[in-house]
Design a protein around this motif. Structure first.
Motif, short mmCIF file in Angstrom:
data_model
loop_
_atom_site.label_atom_id
_atom_site.label_comp_id
_atom_site.label_asym_id
_atom_site.label_seq_id
_atom_site.Cartn_x
_atom_site.Cartn_y
_atom_site.Cartn_z
N ALA A 1 28.25 28.70 44.02
CA ALA A 1 27.99 30.09 45.17
C ALA A 1 27.50 31.21 43.80
CB ALA A 1 29.27 30.95 45.05
N GLN A 2 27.33 32.17 44.29
CA GLN A 2 26.84 32.97 43.63
C GLN A 2 28.03 33.58 42.62
OE1 GLN A 2 24.49 36.13 45.18
NE2 GLN A 2 22.70 34.68 45.72
N ALA A 3 29.29 33.72 43.76
CA ALA A 3 30.55 34.26 42.83
C ALA A 3 31.76 34.42 43.92
CB ALA A 3 30.42 35.97 43.10
N ILE A 4 32.74 33.01 43.49
CA ILE A 4 34.24 32.86 44.40
C ILE A 4 34.68 34.52 44.40
CG2 ILE A 4 32.71 30.60 44.23
CD1 ILE A 4 35.60 30.59 42.51
N VAL A 5 36.10 34.22 45.57
CA VAL A 5 36.72 35.20 44.43
C VAL A 5 38.27 34.28 45.53
CG1 VAL A 5 37.63 37.63 46.33
CG2 VAL A 5 35.53 37.07 46.36
N VAL A 6 39.10 34.93 44.66
CA VAL A 6 40.90 34.81 44.34
C VAL A 6 41.28 35.87 44.52
CG1 VAL A 6 40.38 32.41 43.45
CG2 VAL A 6 40.28 33.67 41.97
N ASN A 7 42.62 35.16 44.51
CA ASN A 7 43.71 36.68 44.35
C ASN A 7 45.17 36.92 43.68
OD1 ASN A 7 46.24 35.38 45.93
ND2 ASN A 7 43.91 35.49 48.40
N LEU A 8 45.49 37.51 43.46
CA LEU A 8 46.84 37.36 43.06
C LEU A 8 48.44 38.71 43.44
CD1 LEU A 8 47.96 35.82 40.57
CD2 LEU A 8 47.58 37.66 38.78
N PHE A 9 48.87 38.30 43.24
CA PHE A 9 50.08 39.68 43.83
C PHE A 9 50.45 40.35 42.29
CE2 PHE A 9 50.51 37.31 47.33
CZ PHE A 9 50.40 38.42 48.32
N GLU A 10 51.15 41.42 42.40
CA GLU A 10 51.17 42.42 41.89
C GLU A 10 53.07 41.53 40.80
OE1 GLU A 10 52.59 47.18 39.76
OE2 GLU A 10 51.63 46.61 42.41
N GLY A 11 52.61 41.15 39.10
CA GLY A 11 53.98 40.88 38.66
C GLY A 11 53.88 39.11 38.95
N VAL A 12 52.84 38.91 39.04
CA VAL A 12 52.65 37.56 38.45
C VAL A 12 52.05 36.80 37.51
CG1 VAL A 12 51.36 34.98 39.91
CG2 VAL A 12 52.31 36.74 41.84
N VAL B 1 33.70 34.92 38.56
CA VAL B 1 34.77 33.98 39.80
C VAL B 1 35.59 36.13 39.68
CG1 VAL B 1 37.20 33.84 39.41
CG2 VAL B 1 35.35 32.41 38.64
N LEU B 2 35.83 36.44 40.51
CA LEU B 2 36.39 37.83 41.09
C LEU B 2 38.01 37.71 41.42
CD1 LEU B 2 33.40 38.45 41.78
CD2 LEU B 2 34.18 39.82 43.05
N VAL B 3 38.70 38.12 40.39
CA VAL B 3 40.01 38.14 41.41
C VAL B 3 40.32 39.67 41.33
CG1 VAL B 3 42.14 37.85 40.31
CG2 VAL B 3 39.93 36.13 39.25
N VAL B 4 40.79 39.78 42.78
CA VAL B 4 41.25 41.28 43.68
C VAL B 4 42.63 40.90 43.70
CG1 VAL B 4 40.87 39.95 45.64
CG2 VAL B 4 40.98 42.19 45.56
N GLY B 5 43.60 42.04 43.30
CA GLY B 5 44.75 42.09 43.49
C GLY B 5 45.55 42.71 44.60
N ASN C 1 43.75 45.83 44.82
CA ASN C 1 42.82 46.56 45.01
C ASN C 1 41.84 46.63 43.76
OD1 ASN C 1 42.13 46.58 48.47
ND2 ASN C 1 43.26 49.12 48.39
N GLU C 2 42.63 45.66 42.57
CA GLU C 2 42.15 45.94 41.38
C GLU C 2 41.24 45.01 41.53
OE1 GLU C 2 44.27 45.57 36.73
OE2 GLU C 2 45.62 45.21 38.75
N VAL C 3 39.80 44.48 40.56
CA VAL C 3 39.34 43.67 40.52
C VAL C 3 39.30 43.23 39.07
CG1 VAL C 3 36.84 42.78 41.04
CG2 VAL C 3 38.58 43.99 42.66
N ALA C 4 39.20 42.02 39.01
CA ALA C 4 38.34 42.07 37.56
C ALA C 4 37.20 41.01 38.31
CB ALA C 4 39.25 40.80 36.50
#
Length: 500
Positions: A15-26, A74-78, A58-61
């Motif tokens: 893919a051009q980009a994939i998105v995963v996520n992360l909870f705060e404090g992990v 890879v986009l990581v969204v909070g 809504n933080e993104v890396a």
């Protein structure tokens, strides 16, 4: 936008980009995010350890795999704190990631379904929120712009990726509903954002007719001659200064199905509100193109209702007119006769929306509904009382409870106001049956109390005042500046839950 679903591992997606996520404090991600982190040699853990990414809402890396994964980005969204995570967090995270992807020039986006794993939210609900957030977050009103050479194209394809094949049916159902509801909201946004010289009573009526044909609704446009013949003197009192004749759009889903419960939705449709003879100040007067946001919500909700094929008979009424001053316009002190037969004294021609609504509410009784709900950008007092987080709602307690539950689910939230008899004391008139405005004190409530006098007897009714929700002044994750489309998701959610 094309919405796709697939079964597989997010780390295997080309893919051009994939998105995963992360909870705060992990500190050590697991699940899909952990799998992507492992494939990247611990790059996500390194971001966390360095303090460059904390998982705040809504933080993104953005990471570039460099061959570690078939995806180019890879986009990581909070997601924020896990204990505070809700379906609304899914919408916001999806919108935030989609906007970031667009900023990067991504047109094809693959993503995990936020909240459906460790968030413990049902897959169908999570998938619907994912699609809603993405489509609503990417919304732009550009139909009148001619210089778009430097504007990034929108994301064209969203693919929801789920590892468990057993969840595919729920994923597809949620995604399909989310698309219908989000696109109906965008339709309402288009109608609101369109300037008043283009969004006139006649053009909105024709747009509604075209939309009805496309989705299978029955549509009838009531013209001014019929409105007059029926005796809708309150409605026509607003149109006296208008540049176009008044019209009322009547949309029906499952028309003629007497075996189904009937619900009537009524939306205020002032296509531009100058205030009439009680003219408004010039500052921000352009915003009064949004005074038909209630009608836009009803039109959008009916389109979604038809596409979702809800097992109800649903009627949408959208009375449409401008409110303008000229030599024939209504004046403060005038008295007009409503469809119900009550005479109404006008004290301010800038309190015109309620005059359309009272005749439409009375007319709604001809459909013999189980309930009537009206929605309107009605009073500045609503904005003072509640601001932007919630619209005001009042009326039948059971119907208000339905709307509150639907509001919490859709995040088109409403908050109840009382309709104590004492508020009616402000509406006494020396020359007519009723005055249409009271004092400034409790203005949102007295407007609702006035409307209640014209609701057909015995039919549960609720009034939604969304004056502060018509136009968004600030950019929010999935609500860009401009027409918000408030009410579409609220009304559709209420109707989807109608039969329990």
């Amino acid at each position: 936008m094309q919405i796709q679903t697939t079964v597989g591992k997010i780390q295997d997606q080309e893919a051009q980009a994939i998105v995963v996520n992360l909870f705060e404090g992990v500190a050590a991600p697991d699940g899909a995010t952990g799998a992507v982190d492992a494939a990247l040699g611990g790059a996500i853990r390194a971001l966390i350890a360095a303090g460059d990414f904390r998982g705040k809402r809504n933080e993104v890396a953005v990471l570039y795999p460099g061959g570690g994964l078939p995806a180019r980005r890879v986009l990581v969204v909070g997601l924020g704190k896990a204990e505070k995570f809700t379906v609304e967090g899914i919408r916001q995270a999806a919108a935030t990631a989609a906007r970031k992807a667009r900023d990067l020039g991504v047109t094809q986006l693959h993503t995990v379904v936020h909240g459906a794993g460790v968030g413990a939210i049902e897959m169908e609900t999570a998938a619907q929120a994912m699609v809603e957030g993405t489509i609503l977050g990417l919304y732009r009103y550009q139909e009148l712009k001619t210089q778009l050479e430097d504007v990034r194209p929108n994301v064209e394809t969203l693919t929801l990726v789920e590892f468990d094949p057993a969840k595919l049916a729920a994923l597809e159902a949620g995604a399909a509903a989310g698309r219908v509801i989000a696109e109906a909201t965008c339709l309402a946004r288009d109608l609101i954002n369109r300037p008043a010289n283009l969004a006139t009573p006649s053009t909105i009526a024709e747009t509604a007719r075209t939309l009805a044909e496309a989705v299978g609704l029955q549509c009838r446009i009531m013209e001014k001659a019929e409105i007059e013949a029926l005796g809708m003197g309150a409605f026509l009192s607003v149109n006296k200064g208008g540049g176009e004749p008044a019209k009322m759009v009547i949309l029906e889903h499952n028309a003629g199905r007497e075996d189904l419960p009937a619900v009537v939705l009524v939306g205020k449709g002032i296509t531009f509100d100058s205030g009439g003879i009680s003219i408004k100040p010039s500052q921000d007067l352009w915003k009064m193109k949004d005074d038909m946001a209630g009608a836009a919500a009803v039109i959008g909700a009916l389109c979604a209702t038809a596409q979702l094929n809800l097992p109800l008979r649903v009627v949408g009424l959208a009375p449409l007119t401008e409110n303008m001053p000229d030599a024939l316009a209504s004046k403060p002190g005038d008295v007009v006769k409503s469809l119900k037969g009550l005479t109404v004294e006008i004290h301010s021609t800038d309190a015109e929306g309620r005059m359309l609504l009272i005749d439409a509410l009375t007319y709604a009784g001809t459909f013999k509904p189980q309930a009537i709900v009206d929605i309107a950008t009605l009073t500045g007092a609503q904005a003072v009382a509640l601001g932007t987080p919630a619209a005001a709602v009042m009326g039948d307690e059971a119907l208000v409870a339905r709307l509150r539950a639907a509001g919490e689910a859709s995040y088109d939230r409403v908050w109840p106001m009382p309709l104590f008899e004492e508020y009616g004391e402000q509406l006494k008139s020396d020359v007519a049956d009723v005055c249409h405005v009271g004092s400034r004190a409790g203005g949102c409530i007295t407007a609702g109390f006035f409307l209640s006098k014209f609701v057909p007897e015995g039919i549960p009714w609720a009034h939604i005042d969304m004056a502060a929700q018509g136009l968004a002044d600030d950019d929010r994750p999935y609500i860009p500046r401009g027409g918000a489309g408030f009410g579409v998701r609220l009304l559709v959610e209420m109707l989807r839950r109608w039969n329990g």
